[in-house]
Design an enzyme around this catalytic site. Structure first.
Site, PDB file in Angstrom:
ATOM      1  N   ASP A   1       0.873  -1.175   0.000  1.00 35.95           N
ATOM      2  CA  ASP A   1       0.000   0.000   0.000  1.00 35.95           C
ATOM      3  C   ASP A   1       0.907   1.221   0.000  1.00 35.95           C
ATOM      4  OD1 ASP A   1      -1.747   2.062   0.361  1.00 35.95           O
ATOM      5  OD2 ASP A   1      -2.606   1.312   2.240  1.00 35.95           O
TER       6      ASP A   1
ATOM      7  N   LYS B   1       0.341   4.228  -0.108  1.00 36.77           N
ATOM      8  CA  LYS B   1      -0.120   5.373   0.691  1.00 36.77           C
ATOM      9  C   LYS B   1       0.126   5.166   2.183  1.00 36.77           C
ATOM     10  CE  LYS B   1      -3.631   6.764  -2.670  1.00 36.77           C
ATOM     11  NZ  LYS B   1      -5.067   7.008  -2.922  1.00 36.77           N
TER      12      LYS B   1
ATOM     13  N   GLY C   1       5.765   3.301 -14.345  1.00 35.85           N
ATOM     14  CA  GLY C   1       5.051   3.924 -15.457  1.00 35.85           C
ATOM     15  C   GLY C   1       3.921   4.817 -15.021  1.00 35.85           C
TER      16      GLY C   1
ATOM     17  N   ARG D   1       4.826  12.541  -5.141  1.00 32.70           N
ATOM     18  CA  ARG D   1       3.836  12.860  -4.110  1.00 32.70           C
ATOM     19  C   ARG D   1       3.742  11.770  -3.043  1.00 32.70           C
ATOM     20  NH1 ARG D   1       1.272  14.905  -8.766  1.00 32.70           N
ATOM     21  NH2 ARG D   1      -0.033  13.056  -9.064  1.00 32.70           N
TER      22      ARG D   1
ATOM     23  N   HIS E   1      -3.178   6.414 -24.948  1.00 27.40           N
ATOM     24  CA  HIS E   1      -2.812   5.017 -25.143  1.00 27.40           C
ATOM     25  C   HIS E   1      -1.888   4.920 -26.350  1.00 27.40           C
ATOM     26  CE1 HIS E   1      -5.091   2.989 -22.044  1.00 27.40           C
ATOM     27  NE2 HIS E   1      -6.162   3.705 -22.345  1.00 27.40           N
TER      28      HIS E   1
ATOM     29  N   ASN F   1      -2.519   6.785 -29.519  1.00 27.63           N
ATOM     30  CA  ASN F   1      -2.327   8.235 -29.448  1.00 27.63           C
ATOM     31  C   ASN F   1      -0.856   8.611 -29.552  1.00 27.63           C
ATOM     32  OD1 ASN F   1      -4.593   7.658 -26.925  1.00 27.63           O
ATOM     33  ND2 ASN F   1      -5.228   8.767 -28.741  1.00 27.63           N
ATOM     34  N   TYR F   2      -0.008   7.837 -28.874  1.00 25.66           N
ATOM     35  CA  TYR F   2       1.420   8.159 -28.858  1.00 25.66           C
ATOM     36  C   TYR F   2       2.051   7.975 -30.236  1.00 25.66           C
ATOM     37  CZ  TYR F   2       0.235   7.248 -23.975  1.00 25.66           C
ATOM     38  OH  TYR F   2      -0.394   7.237 -22.755  1.00 25.66           O
TER      39      TYR F   2
ATOM     40  N   ASP G   1       3.798   0.852 -27.034  1.00 24.41           N
ATOM     41  CA  ASP G   1       3.958   0.247 -25.714  1.00 24.41           C
ATOM     42  C   ASP G   1       5.243  -0.565 -25.599  1.00 24.41           C
ATOM     43  OD1 ASP G   1       1.692   1.241 -24.543  1.00 24.41           O
ATOM     44  OD2 ASP G   1       0.536  -0.601 -24.663  1.00 24.41           O
TER      45      ASP G   1
END
Length: 354
Positions: free
Chosen positions: A61, A63, A84, A92, A127, A130-131, A157
């Site tokens: 986890d 977080k 990725g 963060r 995705h 698009n790239y 990919d």
């Protein structure tokens, strides 16, 4: 012993290129720990049973401050991290490159995203399609007068993303062993796809690449394309060089004077002639007919058929259950075994890497 034995890599679980890169590195012998989100379970989404092979999953986890600290304990003895997430996510969480370098200055931090870590689109979703669309590569694929055709997700990919990530991480690990200093590897699928397209940028600049469906390597050339056979299956023809083209004509019982390879203006008529001939026999008949010649005519196989082809059988190219590709490349002529996925607790993983 495999080439990457002794190399330790943390893989932050994800989709597409990170998962594939983790598989390749683990196949080559790296000790890869795949950190999986607690809600995803140790083996993640359905369909990844092949891509998750050869390494242990560790449920974490990110977080949780306690889990984050344990992950940093792992990173302290790792050679590399691959991830990725969208740029800024790991920062963060307190697991960005600077946080990790504070614990391990030699760490190579490999990051793969569609748009890259910087640039106006870096925070935009997308995705593979698009790239590769942004690089010019997608525009070049498909038939003239029709929309471009996505080449599965092999170009963005896996080719432009995962394989460039693997290359960058390995280069960084080699350098770190000499300098004692790690690197941040920014593997953007847009950059990688553009790099894969180097030949076609060169051909465009020299005037040897035109509109989609009119070029030597995009299906326009009648001697470099696929043809339907009488059984509804297909053969692939790759008779580019004049010698190979002559062998193709001989196998089709065509007079070279009636079927010149050039000029380009003759290609449509030649394609019609070839198509009519290939439609008279089955795929496997044609494959047997051209076997042992230099015509570069081979059957187009399904994934299931590929496993049973004599060449693939002898080399052990595909194996296992479910059927999957064996590790590549091979070293010293040996086929590396397919290693199953496993799982460890976070405490077990930390103890193992102490």
């Amino acid at each position: 012993m495999k080439p990457l034995s002794g190399v330790r890599i943390i893989e932050f679980d994800g989709l597409g290129p990170v998962t594939f890169a983790g598989m390749v590195l683990a196949d080559l012998g790296a000790d890869v720990l795949r950190l999986s989100r607690a809600e995803a379970g140790a083996f993640g989404e359905v369909g990844n049973d092949v891509l998750h092979r050869a390494r242990n999953a560790v449920v974490v986890d990110l977080k949780s401050p306690a889990d984050r600290d344990r992950v940093l304990d792992l990173i302290a003895t790792a050679d590399a991290v691959i991830e990725g997430f969208r740029p800024g996510v790991l920062e963060r969480l307190g697991l960005g490159p600077e946080d990790c370098a504070a614990r391990n200055p030699k760490l190579v931090f490999g990051r793969v995203t569609g748009w890259g870590q910087t640039g106006p689109l870096s925070q935009t979703v997308g995705h593979d399609i698009n790239y590769i669309g942004l690089t010019g590569a997608l525009h070049a694929m498909g038939e003239a007068g029709r929309p471009p055709v996505p080449p599965l997700n092999l170009v963005g990919d896996y080719g432009g993303g995962a394989m460039l990530l693997v290359a960058g991480v390995l280069a960084g690990v080699i350098e770190a062993r000499t300098t004692g200093k790690g690197r941040v590897v920014d593997a953007a699928m847009t950059d990688g796809t553009a790099l894969l397209s180097a030949l076609f940028f060169s051909m465009t600049a020299s005037g040897h690449w035109g509109e989609r469906g009119s070029n030597l390597l995009d299906g326009a050339a009648p001697f470099y394309r696929c043809y339907a056979c009488s059984d509804g299956r297909f053969v692939a023809v790759g008779a580019l060089e004049p010698r190979f083209y002559a062998a193709l004509l001989a196998g089709l019982d065509l007079d070279p004077a009636e079927a010149p390879q050039m000029p380009v203006s003759q290609w449509p008529a030649l394609e019609t002639k070839f198509a009519a001939l290939f439609a008279t026999r089955t795929r496997d008949d044609w494959a047997a007919h051209f076997a042992g010649t230099e015509a570069c005519v081979t059957p187009v196989l399904t994934f299931a058929e590929a496993a049973d082809h004599p060449h693939n059988r002898e080399r052990g190219t595909l194996a296992g259950s479910p059927l999957q590709p064996t590790p590549a490349p091979r070293f010293d002529g040996q086929v590396a075994p397919i290693e199953p996925a496993g799982s460890l607790s976070l405490d077990e993983a930390v103890a193992r890497w102490r």
